[in-house]
Design an enzyme around this catalytic site. Structure first.
Site, short mmCIF file in Angstrom:
data_model
loop_
_atom_site.label_atom_id
_atom_site.label_comp_id
_atom_site.label_asym_id
_atom_site.label_seq_id
_atom_site.Cartn_x
_atom_site.Cartn_y
_atom_site.Cartn_z
CD1 TRP A 165 11.63 -28.24 -47.62
CD2 TRP A 165 12.73 -28.04 -45.87
NE1 TRP A 165 12.36 -27.03 -47.69
CE2 TRP A 165 13.01 -26.89 -46.51
CE3 TRP A 165 13.49 -28.14 -44.45
CZ2 TRP A 165 13.85 -25.80 -45.88
CZ3 TRP A 165 14.20 -27.24 -44.18
CH2 TRP A 165 14.37 -25.97 -44.78
CG ASP A 166 6.91 -34.78 -43.52
OD1 ASP A 166 7.22 -34.99 -42.52
OD2 ASP A 166 6.10 -35.46 -44.20
CG MET A 167 13.13 -33.37 -45.39
SD MET A 167 13.22 -34.75 -46.37
CE MET A 167 12.65 -34.25 -47.75
CE LYS A 174 9.97 -38.97 -43.81
NZ LYS A 174 8.51 -38.21 -43.89
#
Length: 814
Positions: free
Chosen positions: A471-473, A499
């Site tokens: 999730w691009d966290m 994030k």
């Protein structure tokens, strides 16, 4: 018998009826679609009522007004049921309904209406009265929602028991030696001249313009994300094109400028420089320091690390090759633009330690995320920690290369020199939304806080905040260090903002959580060839949204774009936080920009509290099978020897290619056709956290839509911020990073806004404060805008001070 139109309905009446009928057809059709998807039946029912109202108007029937009164009343009841007392949620539900209702009370509508053919027109006091009553009821509901704050909460933070030392963390109280003022990354200044009582008296002391502005035809977006340094009588800055500049700390006069003449690549995701780093040699190190006893370290967009004499701005000749080190050395590929450092390095134990940014979502074989330590005087490589080969920290040989695509640390790190550890916020191995290719070491270090031994680069501990991150966290915020008093004992702590909204509070000696962070089950069902972690850690200190988004949370300027957003919401896969990416398209909430990004949080180590600026913005991601791509490049598109034929990079918005993976990804913010967020406001807050208890003391909407709306309306809806706050010993916090163009001051105890001043451009940066040589406390802010966010761009540094010293306001530029 056929009647002429003039006998059945005057033009104004039948045209109005036709318009309402057509609106009803569109509303009803889309409403049925939403209902089939599992959403609310309100729109389908209201669309049918619009159709009948329009038809009755054309037929001159007063029952049109009775029916529309039911529409208004039903809308009020439905809105109350869905949203309660929330004005900005009510507005799109009621604006068109209310406007049409008022229009139907106009005399050119009411006068021609007849009870039956052959009877005289209906008096206004007939069927119009129920409609008027319904509108009054709806208006009263609206007024109540306008004066009710249904978001956030009010409270207070504790005051300090004792004040920290004036040279806290080894930095004189009047200086700002590192990105977070000290290597502890707390963004705290003990200066106390500016207080809640006098902050409203701040005035501009001087303004400096760098001259580094975007030019037509530039291949890259520029972002001015700088936090300046202040050492002695100088302020040190860098610009998007990596000019390093020294200013007089009293007047803002330029003292020197260095242009590294970077080679710009079209594949750079951004042109930015978040800051420079500083080192001063001890007296016994004079011989090693040579002609540069104090030096500024400048990272560049073409992957160099440059050492400059802090007094003159000239490259230090004994560092590397003529003052610079080539960061491409040892990389598995030479693809300009795909690797560079946007954040200042850490200087500790006479080492300058630097990581770098690897472009997101281009391919599965991108440059390495290696972390390297260089001798602060000579530029000699002392150790390298490649997350792909973490045990091998001795410098690699001239013919060796680092591991492709290993997780990188693109943001700002912190250090505890007494414990001998550096703490790095880690990103992902790209691509972000598909991880079927990841190795065990990639899995181990992605989206984690990584503690390394400063002197050797050996791993001391790793704490992962997201397992198998899809999730691009990645962690964007600099870890903040402080000593926490918990149940009568002092614990060396680290606070990591993420994030996803969790604040992970860890013992920085061991990486063990101080506040609970249990593993909880999360949604499953990854794309073909991938997998998901069955659980994720959830911190008890959190700004994660308290519940998943629902259809009722969708928003828009009108009921029509709100309906669009509801349909889009129900078409996406969404089972709450950590819903896996999918070919169907998945909702990502919190979104990729995070609740907290690289701006991080500010911490007062004396009060043991945090001042934060959480943002909430939903994103979507949709996996695109490779065979659907127009261009299908081979998996080994980048060769280890360099010379890739890749053309064009990727960004965090739009279609990202993910060459070598079975899926590309289409991603971006969830917005309506008008470009408005599909998710209802507020989108941004300021909040205070008591770090001794882990409790959120207050949370207030922050910022207006003045600079994001077609007309400059200063509605305080709470807008996202990109950048971070600072906190001072005077009990005042400062921030510039909201999407409207203001610098603001807040009471740290209550979160109440105390003062604001208009900026000439977007302020997507973290400010700082220092004591000038004459003894004034200066607040220094950067206003340069952000290309990706579309805020107004500029090249301004603006210094504020309290009046009373008689110094004139000054403006300087190159």
């Amino acid at each position: 018998m056929t009647m002429r139109r003039s006998q059945t309905s005057p033009p104004a009446l039948w045209i109005s009826g036709l318009v309402i009928l057509l609106l009803g057809l569109a509303l009803g059709a889309a409403g049925v679609w939403l209902a089939v998807l599992g959403g609310s039946w309100y729109y389908a029912i209201t669309g049918l009522a619009f159709v009948l109202t329009g038809a009755l108007l054309i037929l001159r029937r007063p029952s049109a007004l009775w029916l529309y009164a039911l529409v208004v009343l039903g809308s009020v009841i439905w809105a109350w049921y869905e949203i309660g007392l929330d004005w900005w949620q009510l507005a799109p539900r009621g604006d068109i309904i209310f406007i049409i209702g008022l229009y139907l009370l106009m005399p050119w509508i009411t006068r021609p209406l007849r009870r039956r053919e052959g009877q005289p027109p209906l008096s206004w006091s007939g069927a119009a009265v129920p409609l008027l009553a319904a509108l009054v009821l709806g208006g009263a509901y609206g007024v109540v929602t306008m004066v009710t704050d249904s978001h956030g909460h009010t409270g207070t933070l504790p005051r300090a028991d004792t004040a920290p030392a004036t040279d806290y963390a080894g930095v004189p109280s009047g200086d700002w030696h590192a990105y977070g003022r000290t290597d502890h990354g707390d963004r705290y200044s003990p200066l106390a001249e500016i207080t809640p009582r006098n902050v409203a008296d701040l005035k501009v002391a001087w303004t400096y313009r760098t001259g580094d502005m975007p030019q037509p035809g530039d291949p890259n977006e520029t972002t001015f994300e700088l936090t300046p340094l202040k050492v002695g009588d100088k302020v040190f800055i860098c610009t998007p094109h990596d000019y390093a500049i020294a200013l007089d700390a009293e007047t803002g006069r330029e003292m020197w400028r260095y242009d590294p003449q970077i080679k710009v690549s079209k594949d750079l995701q951004h042109l930015t420089c978040r800051g420079v780093s500083y080192h001063a040699a001890a007296p016994e190190q004079a011989e090693a320091a040579g002609a540069c006893p104090s030096r500024i370290f400048l990272p560049t967009a073409d992957a160099r690390l440059i050492a400059l004499d802090a007094e003159t701005g000239r490259p230090c000749p004994g560092f590397g090759e003529n003052g610079h080190v080539d960061l491409w050395r040892g990389m598995p590929d030479l693809q300009p633009g795909f690797y560079y450092s946007t954040s200042p390095p850490v200087v500790a134990h006479n080492l300058v330690i630097i990581a770098g940014n690897v472009s997101d979502n281009v391919s599965t074989t991108e440059p390495s995320g290696v972390i390297r330590a260089y001798d602060v005087f000579t530029g000699r490589l002392v150790w390298n920690m490649d997350p792909g080969q973490p045990e091998r920290t001795a410098p690699i040989g001239p013919d060796e290369t680092y591991t492709h695509n290993s997780p990188n640390s693109w943001s700002i790190s912190s250090a505890d020199e007494e414990l001998g550890m550096i703490y790095l916020p880690m990103g992902n191995a790209t691509p972000d939304q598909w991880g079927g290719h990841r190795t065990p070491n990639m899995e181990r270090f992605s989206s984690s806080i990584l503690a390394l031994d400063i002197d050797t680069g050996q791993v001391r501990w790793v704490y992962q905040t997201v397992h198998h991150d899809l999730w691009d966290m990645d962690i964007g915020g600099q870890p903040s260090l402080l000593d926490l008093t918990i149940e009568g004992r002092t614990v060396p702590a680290l606070v990591a903002s993420t994030k996803r909204g969790d604040l992970f509070v860890l013992d920085r000696r061991t990486g063990e959580p101080i506040f609970p962070a249990p593993e909880r089950p999360v949604p499953q069902g990854a794309a073909a060839g991938d997998h998901t972690s069955p659980t994720q850690p959830f911190s008890s200190v959190t700004f994660t949204p308290p519940r998943p988004l629902e259809g009722r949370d969708m928003w828009g300027a009108t009921m029509f774009d709100q309906l669009y957003c509801r349909i889009r919401f129900h078409r996406l896969r969404y089972e709450g936080i950590f819903t896996p990416p999918s070919v169907q398209g998945s909702l990502v909430y919190p979104g990729n920009f995070g609740v907290f990004d690289w701006g991080g949080i500010a911490i007062d180590p004396a009060r043991q509290v945090a001042f934060t600026a959480p943002s909430y913005f939903a994103f979507y991601s949709r996996l695109i099978p490779r065979e659907q791509q127009q261009e299908n490049r081979p998996a080994d598109i980048q060769s280890p020897a360099g010379g890739s034929d890749m053309e064009g990079g990727a960004d965090e918005i739009g279609v990202n290619p993910n060459y070598g993976a079975p899926f590309a990804v289409d991603m971006g913010p969830l917005v309506s056709p008008l470009g408005l967020p599909c998710q209802a406001p507020p989108w941004g807050y300021v909040a205070g956290v008591d770090l001794r208890s882990g409790e959120i003391a207050y949370m207030h909407k922050n910022g207006t839509v003045r600079d994001q709306s077609p007309v400059p309306l200063p509605f305080k809806m709470g807008v996202p911020s990109l950048g971070g706050p600072i906190i001072t010993g005077g009990g005042v916090a400062f921030m510039t990073s909201t999407l409207d163009y203001y610098v603001r001051a807040y009471d740290v105890t209550t979160g109440r806004q105390l003062w604001r001043d208009r900026l000439p451009a977007g302020g997507q940066a973290t400010p700082m404060t220092y004591r000038s040589p004459s003894g004034r406390q200066i607040l220094l802010v950067v206003a340069g805008g952000h290309g990706s966010l579309g805020t107004k761009q500029g090249d301004y540094l603006i210094a504020y001070a309290l009046p009373g010293d008689g110094r004139p306001t000054q403006t300087s530029s190159r």
